[in-house]
Design a protein around this motif. Sequence first.
Motif, PDB file in Angstrom:
ATOM      1  N   GLU A  40       0.833  -1.197   0.000  1.00 27.78           N
ATOM      2  CA  GLU A  40       0.000   0.000   0.000  1.00 27.78           C
ATOM      3  C   GLU A  40       0.876   1.259   0.000  1.00 27.78           C
ATOM      4  N   PHE A  41       0.796   2.031  -1.081  1.00 29.46           N
ATOM      5  CA  PHE A  41       1.511   3.294  -1.180  1.00 29.46           C
ATOM      6  C   PHE A  41       0.646   4.369  -0.526  1.00 29.46           C
ATOM      7  N   ILE A  42       1.087   4.869   0.615  1.00 30.19           N
ATOM      8  CA  ILE A  42       0.265   5.759   1.423  1.00 30.19           C
ATOM      9  C   ILE A  42      -0.080   7.055   0.699  1.00 30.19           C
ATOM     10  N   ASP A  43       0.847   7.576  -0.097  1.00 26.91           N
ATOM     11  CA  ASP A  43       0.608   8.874  -0.735  1.00 26.91           C
ATOM     12  C   ASP A  43       0.139   8.765  -2.179  1.00 26.91           C
ATOM     13  N   ASN A  44       0.024   7.553  -2.712  1.00 28.92           N
ATOM     14  CA  ASN A  44      -0.490   7.391  -4.075  1.00 28.92           C
ATOM     15  C   ASN A  44      -1.035   5.982  -4.245  1.00 28.92           C
ATOM     16  N   THR A  45      -2.312   5.824  -3.983  1.00 31.21           N
ATOM     17  CA  THR A  45      -2.917   4.494  -4.014  1.00 31.21           C
ATOM     18  C   THR A  45      -2.945   3.884  -5.414  1.00 31.21           C
ATOM     19  N   ASP A  46      -2.728   4.701  -6.450  1.00 32.02           N
ATOM     20  CA  ASP A  46      -2.674   4.154  -7.814  1.00 32.02           C
ATOM     21  C   ASP A  46      -1.508   3.179  -7.984  1.00 32.02           C
ATOM     22  N   ASN A  47      -0.512   3.302  -7.123  1.00 29.85           N
ATOM     23  CA  ASN A  47       0.653   2.421  -7.201  1.00 29.85           C
ATOM     24  C   ASN A  47       0.486   1.126  -6.406  1.00 29.85           C
ATOM     25  N   ASN A  48      -0.628   0.982  -5.701  1.00 27.93           N
ATOM     26  CA  ASN A  48      -0.829  -0.197  -4.853  1.00 27.93           C
ATOM     27  C   ASN A  48      -0.750  -1.497  -5.656  1.00 27.93           C
ATOM     28  N   MET A  49      -0.205  -2.507  -4.995  1.00 29.94           N
ATOM     29  CA  MET A  49      -0.122  -3.840  -5.604  1.00 29.94           C
ATOM     30  C   MET A  49      -0.586  -4.880  -4.582  1.00 29.94           C
ATOM     31  N   GLN A  50      -1.132  -5.981  -5.101  1.00 32.89           N
ATOM     32  CA  GLN A  50      -1.569  -7.079  -4.236  1.00 32.89           C
ATOM     33  C   GLN A  50      -1.228  -8.401  -4.907  1.00 32.89           C
ATOM     34  N   TYR A  51      -0.703  -9.338  -4.100  1.00 32.02           N
ATOM     35  CA  TYR A  51      -0.340 -10.658  -4.616  1.00 32.02           C
ATOM     36  C   TYR A  51      -0.983 -11.743  -3.755  1.00 32.02           C
ATOM     37  N   PRO A  52      -1.506 -12.805  -4.377  1.00 29.37           N
ATOM     38  CA  PRO A  52      -1.934 -13.967  -3.590  1.00 29.37           C
ATOM     39  C   PRO A  52      -0.710 -14.539  -2.875  1.00 29.37           C
ATOM     40  N   TYR A  53      -0.855 -14.879  -1.597  1.00 30.65           N
ATOM     41  CA  TYR A  53       0.308 -15.369  -0.872  1.00 30.65           C
ATOM     42  C   TYR A  53       0.653 -16.804  -1.273  1.00 30.65           C
ATOM     43  N   ARG A  54       1.912 -16.982  -1.621  1.00 30.00           N
ATOM     44  CA  ARG A  54       2.478 -18.314  -1.854  1.00 30.00           C
ATOM     45  C   ARG A  54       3.845 -18.356  -1.195  1.00 30.00           C
ATOM     46  N   GLU A  55       4.060 -19.361  -0.394  1.00 28.29           N
ATOM     47  CA  GLU A  55       5.317 -19.510   0.340  1.00 28.29           C
ATOM     48  C   GLU A  55       6.515 -19.440  -0.607  1.00 28.29           C
ATOM     49  N   GLY A  56       7.414 -18.509  -0.324  1.00 22.56           N
ATOM     50  CA  GLY A  56       8.653 -18.414  -1.089  1.00 22.56           C
ATOM     51  C   GLY A  56       8.530 -17.818  -2.479  1.00 22.56           C
ATOM     52  N   GLN A  57       7.328 -17.424  -2.888  1.00 17.96           N
ATOM     53  CA  GLN A  57       7.170 -16.843  -4.222  1.00 17.96           C
ATOM     54  C   GLN A  57       7.719 -15.414  -4.243  1.00 17.96           C
ATOM     55  N   ARG A  58       8.460 -15.092  -5.303  1.00 12.94           N
ATOM     56  CA  ARG A  58       8.987 -13.737  -5.442  1.00 12.94           C
ATOM     57  C   ARG A  58       7.918 -12.826  -6.030  1.00 12.94           C
ATOM     58  N   MET A  59       7.659 -11.746  -5.333  1.00  8.86           N
ATOM     59  CA  MET A  59       6.713 -10.717  -5.794  1.00  8.86           C
ATOM     60  C   MET A  59       7.551  -9.524  -6.241  1.00  8.86           C
ATOM     61  N   GLU A  60       7.438  -9.158  -7.506  1.00  9.45           N
ATOM     62  CA  GLU A  60       8.323  -8.124  -8.036  1.00  9.45           C
ATOM     63  C   GLU A  60       7.561  -7.198  -8.963  1.00  9.45           C
ATOM     64  N   PHE A  61       7.776  -5.893  -8.793  1.00  8.37           N
ATOM     65  CA  PHE A  61       7.119  -4.931  -9.675  1.00  8.37           C
ATOM     66  C   PHE A  61       7.908  -3.624  -9.706  1.00  8.37           C
ATOM     67  N   ASP A  62       7.688  -2.860 -10.753  1.00  5.93           N
ATOM     68  CA  ASP A  62       8.301  -1.545 -10.917  1.00  5.93           C
ATOM     69  C   ASP A  62       7.241  -0.469 -10.727  1.00  5.93           C
TER      70      ASP A  62
END
Length: 323
Positions: A40-62
């Motif tokens: 959650e980007f506090i000052d710009n919610t347009d940047n928010n991202m959400q991932y389903p949780y999976r053990e050890g999965q890499r979550m990556e975004f720009d």
Amino acid sequence: MKKVWICLFACLLCAGVQAQKKARISAVADGYSGQVIDFEFIDNTDNNMQYPYREGQRMEFDVELKEPSLVKVNLWMWMMVCPGDDIQANIHYSGRNLRTVEYAGTPSAVALNQAISKGRDLRVAARYKTNPLAAVVTQVPVNDYYEMTQKFWKQEQEILQKVREQSNAFAYNYAWAELEGMYLSNLTKYPYIVSDVNRKKLEECIPAGYWNILDGYTVKDDEASLKSVAYLGWLLEYKEYMEKRQAHLDGKTYTPERDLKKSYESIAAFYDDKVRDAVLYVFLYRALSSPEEFDTAEQLCKDYFKKYNKNKSYRKELTEMMK
């Protein structure tokens, strides 16, 4: 002359490029019992991202950023991200409880975020309640909470100061303000919460030294601090604390102002310049969120735009709320 214009255009182009840079966030989580990981980007919610949780999965975004941003991962993990940063976080949970975080990547980002994480770890280990209502529910005595709040804020200041030279200055001030807003808010309002919830006389809940705890306090007016939502909320409470203090010194009972217009006018008189602009924005934002106060708040917004508003983003957000 043509060469001058070409050089000027090139400089403006470079400034535009530098104004917004890509930041990369990469995270791996383990031990979590929930279903999703929220960024959650506090000052710009347009940047928010959400991932389903999976053990050890890499979550990556720009993400494209113009200035440092505060990101809260599943609420309890705070991460400062600057334009151009490359941050990798290994997040360890025990069920839904955040245990520890390790960082790698851009050195300045690692230094500041590790310091923030270390401060949090100290609070958690001592079971300090950052939510004062939770402290009331668990029956933390006023004097204990008062002393703990001062103790942990001092410790976090010392931790942050050690990485100041290694950190991005804007991000550092932003993080400092966010923590200051939380701690000072807890420090000043906890006696009132205890008095109200437990139906005790206020005099019984005021710890020694309470009315002098902020002697010499200086309000921050830099852009980074005024970007902090927690700090702006605290500035509203700071004004109220000073009014309560004056009532105490005068031997009077403090009566909170219920009239929205009078509250607005008193804030405008208490603060000035950029701070007044920011605090009135927060005050009006909250007022517009209340259906019963909406019409009055709308009229006050017009006065604010005319007399006090300088930050265009404040005007834009309040205008959107009034539509």
